[in-house]
Design a protein around this motif. Sequence first.
Motif, mmCIF file in Angstrom:
data_model
loop_
_atom_site.group_PDB
_atom_site.id
_atom_site.type_symbol
_atom_site.label_atom_id
_atom_site.label_comp_id
_atom_site.label_asym_id
_atom_site.label_seq_id
_atom_site.Cartn_x
_atom_site.Cartn_y
_atom_site.Cartn_z
ATOM 1 N N UNK A 155 -19.341 11.707 -11.558
ATOM 2 C CA UNK A 155 -20.100 10.737 -9.929
ATOM 3 C C UNK A 155 -19.346 10.006 -9.953
ATOM 4 N N UNK A 156 -18.579 8.987 -10.568
ATOM 5 C CA UNK A 156 -17.151 8.099 -9.936
ATOM 6 C C UNK A 156 -15.568 9.134 -9.697
ATOM 7 N N UNK A 157 -15.763 9.841 -10.504
ATOM 8 C CA UNK A 157 -14.615 10.904 -9.536
ATOM 9 C C UNK A 157 -14.680 11.521 -8.620
ATOM 10 N N UNK A 158 -16.262 11.769 -8.254
ATOM 11 C CA UNK A 158 -16.702 12.203 -6.839
ATOM 12 C C UNK A 158 -16.559 11.017 -5.515
ATOM 13 N N UNK A 159 -17.405 9.951 -6.293
ATOM 14 C CA UNK A 159 -17.287 8.249 -5.237
ATOM 15 C C UNK A 159 -15.395 8.015 -4.681
ATOM 16 N N UNK A 160 -15.213 8.851 -5.477
ATOM 17 C CA UNK A 160 -13.469 7.890 -5.626
ATOM 18 C C UNK A 160 -13.431 8.077 -4.741
ATOM 19 N N UNK A 161 -13.108 10.081 -4.577
ATOM 20 C CA UNK A 161 -12.092 10.851 -3.942
ATOM 21 C C UNK A 161 -13.237 10.752 -2.091
ATOM 22 N N UNK A 162 -14.354 10.257 -2.331
ATOM 23 C CA UNK A 162 -14.989 10.311 -0.937
ATOM 24 C C UNK A 162 -14.224 8.737 -0.069
ATOM 25 N N UNK A 163 -14.351 8.094 -0.909
ATOM 26 C CA UNK A 163 -13.894 6.842 -0.603
ATOM 27 C C UNK A 163 -13.150 7.071 0.196
ATOM 28 N N UNK A 164 -11.780 7.770 -0.616
ATOM 29 C CA UNK A 164 -10.427 7.927 -0.393
ATOM 30 C C UNK A 164 -10.695 8.432 0.883
ATOM 31 N N UNK B 138 -9.498 8.760 6.359
ATOM 32 C CA UNK B 138 -10.433 8.604 8.586
ATOM 33 C C UNK B 138 -9.983 8.020 9.240
ATOM 34 N N UNK B 139 -10.045 6.610 8.371
ATOM 35 C CA UNK B 139 -10.256 5.209 8.947
ATOM 36 C C UNK B 139 -8.406 5.322 9.625
ATOM 37 N N UNK B 140 -7.815 4.886 8.416
ATOM 38 C CA UNK B 140 -6.021 4.441 8.753
ATOM 39 C C UNK B 140 -5.903 5.818 9.982
ATOM 40 N N UNK B 141 -6.281 7.367 10.156
ATOM 41 C CA UNK B 141 -5.820 8.341 11.346
ATOM 42 C C UNK B 141 -6.866 8.097 12.847
ATOM 43 N N UNK B 142 -7.307 7.212 13.035
ATOM 44 C CA UNK B 142 -8.209 6.422 13.774
ATOM 45 C C UNK B 142 -7.171 5.015 14.446
ATOM 46 N N UNK B 143 -7.314 4.410 13.467
ATOM 47 C CA UNK B 143 -6.194 2.931 13.730
ATOM 48 C C UNK B 143 -4.819 3.107 14.189
ATOM 49 N N UNK B 144 -4.096 4.716 13.605
ATOM 50 C CA UNK B 144 -3.130 4.688 13.866
ATOM 51 C C UNK B 144 -2.930 5.346 15.463
ATOM 52 N N UNK B 145 -3.761 6.315 15.915
ATOM 53 C CA UNK B 145 -4.077 6.897 18.000
ATOM 54 C C UNK B 145 -4.556 6.048 18.360
ATOM 55 N N UNK B 146 -5.151 4.557 17.581
ATOM 56 C CA UNK B 146 -5.532 3.959 18.953
ATOM 57 C C UNK B 146 -4.365 3.633 19.304
ATOM 58 N N UNK B 147 -3.213 2.929 17.898
ATOM 59 C CA UNK B 147 -2.221 2.273 18.339
ATOM 60 C C UNK B 147 -1.853 3.349 18.882
ATOM 61 N N UNK B 148 -1.563 4.081 18.955
ATOM 62 C CA UNK B 148 -0.476 5.344 20.222
ATOM 63 C C UNK B 148 -0.828 4.964 20.940
ATOM 64 N N UNK B 149 -2.012 5.566 21.527
ATOM 65 C CA UNK B 149 -2.785 5.323 22.972
ATOM 66 C C UNK B 149 -2.438 3.776 23.247
#
Length: 393
Positions: A9-18, A23-34
């Motif tokens: 369960x801990x392994x799965x939770x760590x993968x989901x959080x990562x 995804x959040x970092x990718x979104x912020x990076x796309x907004x900064x590029x725009x």
Amino acid sequence: MKATVFLIFFTILTQVRGQYYQGLMNYLESRMLAMEERISLWHEQNNRYNSDLKEFRQLAADLLEKLAKEHNKLRLDMEGAGSRVDRVEREMDYIETKNPPRSCVKAADKMVEQDVVVRERKKEEFFEISVCVNIMSSIRAMKILKRLGSPKGVWTKDARSAKVYIFNSTSDNTLYEFSSVRELSASSGVSNGRQITLPSAWNGTGHAVFGGFLYYISESSEIQVIKYDLKNGSIADSTVFPTENNSPVYSLNPETLVDLMADEDGLWALYPAGDTINVAKMDSNSLDIEQMWDTACPRNNAEAAFIVCGTVYVVYNTKPPSRSRVQCVFDVNDMVSSGEAPLVYFPRRYGTHSSLKYNPEERQLYAWDDGYQIIYKLALKKKLWATMPPPEE
């Protein structure tokens, strides 16, 4: 067994959080590029606008310089046109003097065709009204005395004294007296004259000073002619003038309902009657109306009038001020033929006359024009019938 499940369960939770943080970092990076792209576009557009603004400023400066040159050229052209207009007016004055057109004049039958009996009858009628035989022929000279007071007003001189009277504006109860024209010319304002407060306000510009008395128009519920003793400072007499309505006698001077004036034969009054101007002879002592005439002179475009030896001269103009001209002449004795009636143009002035007052002793007009006090010296001649030989018996 429990430890194994917890570890899974801990392994799965760590993968989901990562995956969420990635995804959040990718979104912020796309907004900064725009945002960077928009900032870059803004800089590009700002540079282009600055470049366009510089070009516009240069173009505007060039146009203003060109406009200034055109304005200077236009000013020179206008000055040249003004000088040409002045020259044309002088030529027109000369042509009008040599070949005067026929004016509007109410006359009797042609004098050339009148027989001796009719001519003698006209002479008798004339002497019942007037003994003066002069008629205006031209304006000899003009003198601009000064500019004093309101655009409209009256200045006049008693023919029997040297005193000058100023009616500043078209309604007041105060007039100013100067001992002479010279004193008025040397004054700095109307307040330098002797102040005379009247018992009632005067209206319009149709006032006259004659024989030591002031005759002025006072308007309340009725139009009154008031005779004021300038020496005693009191009202000598008054009368209600019998006009049908309160229309102005001159359409270009709507403040003047009745115009009083004096000539060699005494006191006269011009007043409106429909679309034309009527004239009345008044007794200067009692203010009685002795006789009335219809001049047939139109009120439309009339600005002022004056009387010389029982002959009415109505002066006309246009609403945009032009050159004043005597265009309608009426002799109360019907002794002025159409060929005699002068069509006189006044010299170029400032606007339109608000008043014209004739002085029979000096044979000149005292005119008020846009605040300027002007003197016109008149040239007079004998009426045609007065130069005719007496009939044979």
